[in-house]
Write a protein that holds these residues in place. Structure first.
Motif, PDB file in Angstrom:
ATOM      1  N   GLU A  79       0.825  -1.214   0.000  1.00  0.00           N
ATOM      2  CA  GLU A  79       0.000   0.000   0.000  1.00  0.00           C
ATOM      3  C   GLU A  79       0.856   1.260   0.000  1.00  0.00           C
ATOM      4  O   GLU A  79       0.573   2.209  -0.730  1.00  0.00           O
ATOM      5  CB  GLU A  79      -0.941  -0.005   1.205  1.00  0.00           C
ATOM      6  N   LYS A  80       1.908   1.275   0.793  1.00  0.00           N
ATOM      7  CA  LYS A  80       2.802   2.442   0.832  1.00  0.00           C
ATOM      8  C   LYS A  80       3.472   2.652  -0.520  1.00  0.00           C
ATOM      9  O   LYS A  80       3.632   3.780  -0.983  1.00  0.00           O
ATOM     10  CB  LYS A  80       3.849   2.284   1.927  1.00  0.00           C
ATOM     11  N   LEU A  81       3.853   1.579  -1.166  1.00  0.00           N
ATOM     12  CA  LEU A  81       4.464   1.682  -2.484  1.00  0.00           C
ATOM     13  C   LEU A  81       3.435   2.165  -3.506  1.00  0.00           C
ATOM     14  O   LEU A  81       3.711   3.058  -4.309  1.00  0.00           O
ATOM     15  CB  LEU A  81       5.043   0.321  -2.897  1.00  0.00           C
ATOM     16  N   ALA A  82       2.241   1.596  -3.464  1.00  0.00           N
ATOM     17  CA  ALA A  82       1.175   1.966  -4.401  1.00  0.00           C
ATOM     18  C   ALA A  82       0.856   3.453  -4.329  1.00  0.00           C
ATOM     19  O   ALA A  82       0.586   4.086  -5.352  1.00  0.00           O
ATOM     20  CB  ALA A  82      -0.080   1.140  -4.129  1.00  0.00           C
ATOM     21  N   ALA A  83       0.903   4.009  -3.137  1.00  0.00           N
ATOM     22  CA  ALA A  83       0.568   5.426  -2.948  1.00  0.00           C
ATOM     23  C   ALA A  83       1.542   6.358  -3.659  1.00  0.00           C
ATOM     24  O   ALA A  83       1.213   7.518  -3.918  1.00  0.00           O
ATOM     25  CB  ALA A  83       0.521   5.742  -1.455  1.00  0.00           C
ATOM     26  N   GLN A  84       2.721   5.870  -3.986  1.00  0.00           N
ATOM     27  CA  GLN A  84       3.742   6.702  -4.634  1.00  0.00           C
ATOM     28  C   GLN A  84       3.786   6.530  -6.149  1.00  0.00           C
ATOM     29  O   GLN A  84       4.596   7.169  -6.808  1.00  0.00           O
ATOM     30  CB  GLN A  84       5.115   6.357  -4.057  1.00  0.00           C
ATOM     31  N   LEU A  85       2.925   5.687  -6.672  1.00  0.00           N
ATOM     32  CA  LEU A  85       2.938   5.382  -8.105  1.00  0.00           C
ATOM     33  C   LEU A  85       1.713   6.002  -8.784  1.00  0.00           C
ATOM     34  O   LEU A  85       0.741   6.333  -8.115  1.00  0.00           O
ATOM     35  CB  LEU A  85       2.919   3.863  -8.305  1.00  0.00           C
ATOM     36  N   PRO A  86       1.767   6.121 -10.106  1.00  0.00           N
ATOM     37  CA  PRO A  86       0.553   6.553 -10.803  1.00  0.00           C
ATOM     38  C   PRO A  86      -0.607   5.648 -10.379  1.00  0.00           C
ATOM     39  O   PRO A  86      -0.422   4.440 -10.187  1.00  0.00           O
ATOM     40  CB  PRO A  86       0.888   6.358 -12.281  1.00  0.00           C
ATOM     41  N   ARG A  87      -1.794   6.227 -10.230  1.00  0.00           N
ATOM     42  CA  ARG A  87      -2.953   5.490  -9.726  1.00  0.00           C
ATOM     43  C   ARG A  87      -3.153   4.165 -10.452  1.00  0.00           C
ATOM     44  O   ARG A  87      -3.374   3.125  -9.826  1.00  0.00           O
ATOM     45  CB  ARG A  87      -4.219   6.350  -9.851  1.00  0.00           C
ATOM     46  N   GLU A  88      -3.069   4.172 -11.781  1.00  0.00           N
ATOM     47  CA  GLU A  88      -3.312   2.963 -12.564  1.00  0.00           C
ATOM     48  C   GLU A  88      -2.289   1.874 -12.265  1.00  0.00           C
ATOM     49  O   GLU A  88      -2.602   0.688 -12.320  1.00  0.00           O
ATOM     50  CB  GLU A  88      -3.269   3.273 -14.072  1.00  0.00           C
ATOM     51  N   VAL A  89      -1.071   2.263 -11.952  1.00  0.00           N
ATOM     52  CA  VAL A  89      -0.020   1.296 -11.610  1.00  0.00           C
ATOM     53  C   VAL A  89      -0.210   0.806 -10.173  1.00  0.00           C
ATOM     54  O   VAL A  89      -0.158  -0.393  -9.894  1.00  0.00           O
ATOM     55  CB  VAL A  89       1.381   1.917 -11.798  1.00  0.00           C
ATOM     56  N   GLY A  90      -0.464   1.722  -9.280  1.00  0.00           N
ATOM     57  CA  GLY A  90      -0.664   1.372  -7.871  1.00  0.00           C
ATOM     58  C   GLY A  90      -1.824   0.417  -7.654  1.00  0.00           C
ATOM     59  O   GLY A  90      -1.812  -0.401  -6.732  1.00  0.00           O
TER      60      GLY A  90
END
Length: 136
Positions: free
Chosen positions: A43-54
């Motif tokens: 989740e922490k990683l996803a929050a730093q990526l473009p929404r579609e990637v996260g």
């Protein structure tokens, strides 16, 4: 980093034919990674990526059945899962997953390697985070 830029980087590094192939490689790699690492880390990683990637990380990390604390799997099993999701063979899955992780690490300013690598066994971490190509 924007979504189209992210996919363009994956496509170029993995030498894929089109953005659709880059999306498939990204989805397969990140969904498998989300199975392997604790949900809080994903989740922490996803929050730093473009929404579609996260979303590829979130979809698995937030599965409704039970909290994900990181499924233990061998390096071979990890790349076999990526290969199945991407409908490819394991050597190609290794190459594509490494390219995806490299772009994720750059997009997050090194957060991927700093937060994800310690949660992986040594062999898988080496396979995912080394700059050279190899096979599982």
């Amino acid at each position: 980093m924007r979504y189209d830029t992210f996919l363009g980087q994956v496509q170029a590094r993995a030498r894929l034919s089109d953005p659709g192939a880059a999306e498939t490689a990204t989805r397969a790699s990140l969904e498998t990674l989300a199975e392997r690492v604790p949900a809080t880390v994903a989740e922490k990683l996803a929050a730093q990526l473009p929404r579609e990637v996260g979303e590829h990380l979130r979809r698995v990390a937030q599965a409704p059945d039970e909290p994900n604390t990181g499924t233990r799997m061998s390096t071979q099993e990890f790349f076999d899962r990526v290969a199945r999701r991407a409908s490819t063979d394991r050597p190609k899955a290794v190459h594509e997953a490494r390219c995806v992780i490299e772009v994720v690490d750059e997009a997050t300013g090194g957060t991927c390697s700093a937060k994800i690598r310690p949660t992986l066994d040594e062999e898988l971490a080496r396979m995912l985070f080394s700059g050279s190509s190899g096979h599982a």
